[in-house]
Design an enzyme around this catalytic site. Sequence first.
Site, PDB file in Angstrom:
ATOM      1  N   CYS A  94       3.894  -5.087  12.670  1.00 31.17           N
ATOM      2  CA  CYS A  94       3.792  -5.505  11.090  1.00 31.17           C
ATOM      3  C   CYS A  94       4.873  -6.602  10.573  1.00 31.17           C
ATOM      4  O   CYS A  94       6.018  -6.288  10.887  1.00 31.17           O
ATOM      5  CB  CYS A  94       3.799  -4.149  10.554  1.00 31.17           C
ATOM      6  N   VAL A 131       4.013   1.024   6.869  1.00 31.21           N
ATOM      7  CA  VAL A 131       5.479   0.841   7.343  1.00 31.21           C
ATOM      8  C   VAL A 131       5.644  -0.587   6.757  1.00 31.21           C
ATOM      9  O   VAL A 131       4.907  -1.363   6.336  1.00 31.21           O
ATOM     10  CB  VAL A 131       5.458   0.438   8.941  1.00 31.21           C
ATOM     11  N   TYR A 185      -3.570 -12.485   4.740  1.00 29.91           N
ATOM     12  CA  TYR A 185      -4.251 -11.241   4.543  1.00 29.91           C
ATOM     13  C   TYR A 185      -5.401 -11.388   3.711  1.00 29.91           C
ATOM     14  O   TYR A 185      -6.631 -10.949   3.938  1.00 29.91           O
ATOM     15  CB  TYR A 185      -3.333 -10.145   4.072  1.00 29.91           C
TER      16      TYR A 185
HETATM   17  N1  LIG Z   1       4.452  -4.130   0.121  1.00 33.56           N
HETATM   18  C1  LIG Z   1       4.737  -3.416   1.876  1.00 33.56           C
HETATM   19  C2  LIG Z   1       3.461  -3.952   2.311  1.00 33.56           C
HETATM   20  C3  LIG Z   1       3.366  -2.974   3.964  1.00 33.56           C
HETATM   21  C4  LIG Z   1       2.209  -2.946   4.423  1.00 33.56           C
HETATM   22  O1  LIG Z   1       1.138  -3.271   4.052  1.00 33.56           O
HETATM   23  N2  LIG Z   1       2.351  -2.677   5.857  1.00 33.56           N
HETATM   24  C5  LIG Z   1       1.070  -2.567   6.667  1.00 33.56           C
HETATM   25  C6  LIG Z   1       1.148  -2.883   7.921  1.00 33.56           C
HETATM   26  S1  LIG Z   1       1.561  -4.482   8.245  1.00 33.56           S
HETATM   27  C7  LIG Z   1       0.690  -1.019   6.747  1.00 33.56           C
HETATM   28  O2  LIG Z   1       1.265  -0.315   7.156  1.00 33.56           O
HETATM   29  N3  LIG Z   1      -0.909  -0.750   6.493  1.00 33.56           N
HETATM   30  C8  LIG Z   1      -1.330   0.626   6.580  1.00 33.56           C
HETATM   31  C9  LIG Z   1      -2.238   0.721   5.499  1.00 33.56           C
HETATM   32  O3  LIG Z   1      -2.497   0.011   4.671  1.00 33.56           O
HETATM   33  O4  LIG Z   1      -2.924   1.692   5.465  1.00 33.56           O
HETATM   34  C10 LIG Z   1       5.799  -3.956   2.304  1.00 33.56           C
HETATM   35  O5  LIG Z   1       6.160  -5.259   2.125  1.00 33.56           O
HETATM   36  O6  LIG Z   1       6.761  -2.952   2.506  1.00 33.56           O
END
Ligand SMILES: N[C@@H](CCC(=O)N[C@@H](CS)C(=O)NCC(=O)O)C(=O)O
Length: 312
Positions: A47, A116, A179
């Site tokens: 990530c 995460v 994204y």
């Molecule tokens: N705004 C958050 C975004 C984090 C994020 O989107 N992480 C993704 C992985 S790259 C995630 O865990 N996605 C799981 C989901 O959306 O269910 C940050 O910067 O910490």
Amino acid sequence: MSSASARRSRGGFVRQDSGFRDWVTADGNSGYVAEPGRYHLYVSLACPWAHRTLVVRELKGLQDAVGVSIVDPIRDERGWAFRDVPGATVDALHGWSHLSQAYVATEPGYDGRISVPVLWDTQAGRIVNNESADIIVMLNEAFDAFAAHPEVDLYPTDLRDEIDELNRVIYETVNNGVYRAGFAGSQEAYDEAVHPLFDTLDALDERLASRRFLLGARRTLADWRLFTTLVRFDPVYVGHFKCNLRRIVDYTHLPAYLRDLYQTPGVAQTVDMDHIKHHYYATHPAINPSGIVPAGPLVDFDAPHGREALGW
Ligand SMILES: N[C@@H](CCC(=O)N[C@@H](CS)C(=O)NCC(=O)O)C(=O)O
């Protein structure tokens, strides 16, 4: 209609805001005092948002003070999981099988996204913060009393306005832009993401002609926030997310800038290309139904970058 819901109704991808935004400070006036061994990071090496926190932890020398657990890069319908696979860890603190357990422990009945990175407080037994943009600022400034490199300041006061402005544009068009292009549900939404993405990359390439780093001679949070997207760009975003107007290697200055950042001591070990590629290509069946992980491209981040001479 808000701009987010307008974008969603046109097939656009809208990132959900992070839910936990408490703050760790050196003096604890926020309710969370920085202490060695108290806080723990839950990350995925795949990530880009979590990756930022690992880079800052390394650069500040917080490896002994802030522990890390690493999830399996493959996410299924139960979300991020702890499994005994190469490069990942179990959850040594609680024996959890899934990261969702951290969210439910913090807020019973939690039914939002399980993302995460997570900054966990072992004393309060709860998530302090799950927004990478906050966590990297905290790691930069709150833990200096027990950081091996307190002299490293990635968010210097005199540069904050310029860093914030760059971050705003880079977040919208690059970090999140890839994204928005990749998860676009319509041609219109894709077009709206992919062109601003490359406009920004073109402008950054020009900016880096005369500056070694985005703000000049010093590496700052702006560089590291951009880095985790750039390092994934050719291996993943070009193909998987259709961000293919140009590759990073096709630019004049971005490739050497990327290698310069990669070769900064402590950084290369935070980059796990196997986790990165397996996660994206195997976790999004809607855009890669076969789950096949491509073999290439061959990128040599260790090649000389030659940017030392660019003082400013
Ligand atoms: N705004 C958050 C975004 C984090 C994020 O989107 N992480 C993704 C992985 S790259 C995630 O865990 N996605 C799981 C989901 O959306 O269910 C940050 O910067 O910490």
